[in-house]
Write a protein that holds these residues in place. Structure first.
Motif, PDB file in Angstrom:
ATOM      1  N   ASP A  53      19.039 101.787   3.862  1.00 43.48           N
ATOM      2  CA  ASP A  53      18.828 101.438   5.273  1.00 43.48           C
ATOM      3  C   ASP A  53      17.610 102.191   5.807  1.00 43.48           C
ATOM      4  N   THR A  54      16.440 101.606   5.629  1.00 35.58           N
ATOM      5  CA  THR A  54      15.194 102.278   5.994  1.00 35.58           C
ATOM      6  C   THR A  54      15.123 102.595   7.477  1.00 35.58           C
TER       7      THR A  54
ATOM      8  N   LEU B 261       7.437 110.977   7.165  1.00 29.47           N
ATOM      9  CA  LEU B 261       7.505 109.885   8.134  1.00 29.47           C
ATOM     10  C   LEU B 261       6.530 108.761   7.820  1.00 29.47           C
ATOM     11  N   GLY B 262       5.523 109.045   6.998  1.00 27.78           N
ATOM     12  CA  GLY B 262       4.507 108.033   6.713  1.00 27.78           C
ATOM     13  C   GLY B 262       5.022 106.897   5.852  1.00 27.78           C
ATOM     14  N   ALA B 263       5.870 107.197   4.901  1.00 25.62           N
ATOM     15  CA  ALA B 263       6.396 106.164   4.009  1.00 25.62           C
ATOM     16  C   ALA B 263       7.735 106.636   3.455  1.00 25.62           C
ATOM     17  N   PRO B 264       8.808 106.496   4.232  1.00 24.98           N
ATOM     18  CA  PRO B 264      10.107 107.019   3.794  1.00 24.98           C
ATOM     19  C   PRO B 264      10.676 106.314   2.570  1.00 24.98           C
ATOM     20  N   GLY B 265      10.231 105.093   2.294  1.00 24.98           N
ATOM     21  CA  GLY B 265      10.725 104.373   1.128  1.00 24.98           C
ATOM     22  C   GLY B 265      11.496 103.126   1.495  1.00 24.98           C
ATOM     23  N   GLU B 266      11.816 102.345   0.469  1.00 27.97           N
ATOM     24  CA  GLU B 266      12.527 101.087   0.682  1.00 27.97           C
ATOM     25  C   GLU B 266      13.818 101.004  -0.130  1.00 27.97           C
ATOM     26  N   THR B 267      13.823 101.637  -1.291  1.00 27.74           N
ATOM     27  CA  THR B 267      15.012 101.586  -2.134  1.00 27.74           C
ATOM     28  C   THR B 267      15.896 102.796  -1.849  1.00 27.74           C
ATOM     29  N   SER B 268      17.126 102.732  -2.287  1.00 28.89           N
ATOM     30  CA  SER B 268      18.038 103.861  -2.082  1.00 28.89           C
ATOM     31  C   SER B 268      17.514 105.105  -2.794  1.00 28.89           C
ATOM     32  N   GLU B 269      16.868 104.923  -3.952  1.00 28.97           N
ATOM     33  CA  GLU B 269      16.353 106.071  -4.694  1.00 28.97           C
ATOM     34  C   GLU B 269      15.191 106.737  -3.961  1.00 28.97           C
ATOM     35  N   SER B 270      14.240 105.924  -3.480  1.00 29.31           N
ATOM     36  CA  SER B 270      13.085 106.507  -2.783  1.00 29.31           C
ATOM     37  C   SER B 270      13.487 107.126  -1.457  1.00 29.31           C
ATOM     38  N   LEU B 271      14.424 106.501  -0.770  1.00 32.54           N
ATOM     39  CA  LEU B 271      14.904 107.064   0.495  1.00 32.54           C
ATOM     40  C   LEU B 271      15.648 108.378   0.248  1.00 32.54           C
ATOM     41  N   ALA B 272      16.436 108.426  -0.801  1.00 29.97           N
ATOM     42  CA  ALA B 272      17.165 109.653  -1.117  1.00 29.97           C
ATOM     43  C   ALA B 272      16.199 110.792  -1.433  1.00 29.97           C
ATOM     44  N   ALA B 273      15.096 110.482  -2.118  1.00 39.22           N
ATOM     45  CA  ALA B 273      14.097 111.509  -2.421  1.00 39.22           C
ATOM     46  C   ALA B 273      13.454 112.029  -1.139  1.00 39.22           C
ATOM     47  N   THR B 274      13.183 111.118  -0.215  1.00 38.00           N
ATOM     48  CA  THR B 274      12.606 111.519   1.068  1.00 38.00           C
ATOM     49  C   THR B 274      13.574 112.402   1.842  1.00 38.00           C
TER      50      THR B 274
END
Length: 263
Positions: free
Chosen positions: A175-176, A230-243
């Motif tokens: 949920d971006t 804040l510039g690019a939080p991510g789109e997938t659950s993995e990238s968002l979790a890393a952020t």
């Protein structure tokens, strides 16, 4: 203009605010005039002074915290009138001295309107018209940042930890929007705390990060790290979790720095 505004029924005085009051303006910066009033305001006189074609919003017309005002063009230059209920400003100042504050919903303030802004505007503003001397007196009193407010705002940094926890749940569902809002709010809370620790008024979000990253309580790389989050939080659950994991580390370091400085 300030002198003529001060003649409007109900107006107590006028202050110059914003970047021009602080000497941080650029050639194209707006002129922000805080119009401090008490009781019933002479809106008809204000509208006559603004001239034809200028909409003047009365108290409450722009929301619960930015009371109202007008946007003018004077010789091609933007001049903003911003209404302020002086009795309410005094009440907020009394709250600040006791370590109390509110964060209200207000159009134009994406992280909310933090009530100490009222006192900070006076402390950092320049008195332009003040027939009764009330604004000069209030400016003198707000010159010293209240210790209870510093303690309250720095203690309020706990909310950033809570928000990062909420962001982690949003990341699990990719949920971006939810993650971005949580992290933005968390950063806003930290910025307020960092400003307060330095006994510095934070008036709004604009330019606040650039100042906060230079203050003693900000951990190493605070500004670049926030911009990356804040510039690019991510789109997938993995990238968002890393952020979110990066955000959790930054929040923890900032809170630790605040606690160490507080003692």
């Amino acid at each position: 203009m300030a002198g003529r505004l001060a003649e409007v029924p109900g107006v107590v005085g006028v202050m110059l605010g914003g970047s021009r009051a602080r000497g941080e303006h650029r050639p194209g910066s707006d002129w922000d005039l805080g119009v401090y009033y008490r009781g019933e305001l002479g809106l008809a006189a204000l509208r006559a002074l603004a001239g034809p074609g200028v909409e003047v919003a009365g108290p409450g017309g722009w929301g619960p915290w930015v009371n109202g005002g007008a946007w003018l063009r004077v010789d091609g230059v933007a001049v903003d009138w911003i209404l302020r209920d002086l009795d309410r400003v005094e009440r907020v100042w009394a709250d600040c001295r006791e370590g109390r504050y509110e964060v209200g919903v207000q159009a134009g303030h994406p992280l909310g309107f933090w009530s100490p802004c009222y006192a900070g505007e006076v402390a950092l503003g320049r008195v332009l018209a003040d027939p009764s001397g009330e604004l000069a007196d209030l400016r003198r009193r707000t010159a010293v940042y209240p210790e209870p407010l510093r303690q309250a705002l720095t203690a309020g940094a706990w909310e950033a930890e809570f928000l990062v926890g909420a962001a982690a749940k949003g990341a699990a569902g990719a949920d971006t929007l939810h993650v971005s809002l949580c992290l933005s709010r968390a950063v806003g809370v930290l910025v307020q705390a960092v400003f307060a620790e330095d006994r510095r008024w934070c008036l709004n979000e604009k330019g606040a990060l650039a100042v906060a990253e230079t203050l003693p309580a900000a951990p190493a790389g605070f500004g670049p790290r926030v911009r990356r989050l804040l510039g690019a939080p991510g789109e997938t659950s993995e990238s968002l979790a890393a952020t979110v994991a990066e955000a959790r580390a930054l929040v923890g370091e900032t809170i630790a720095a605040l606690r160490n400085r507080t003692g």
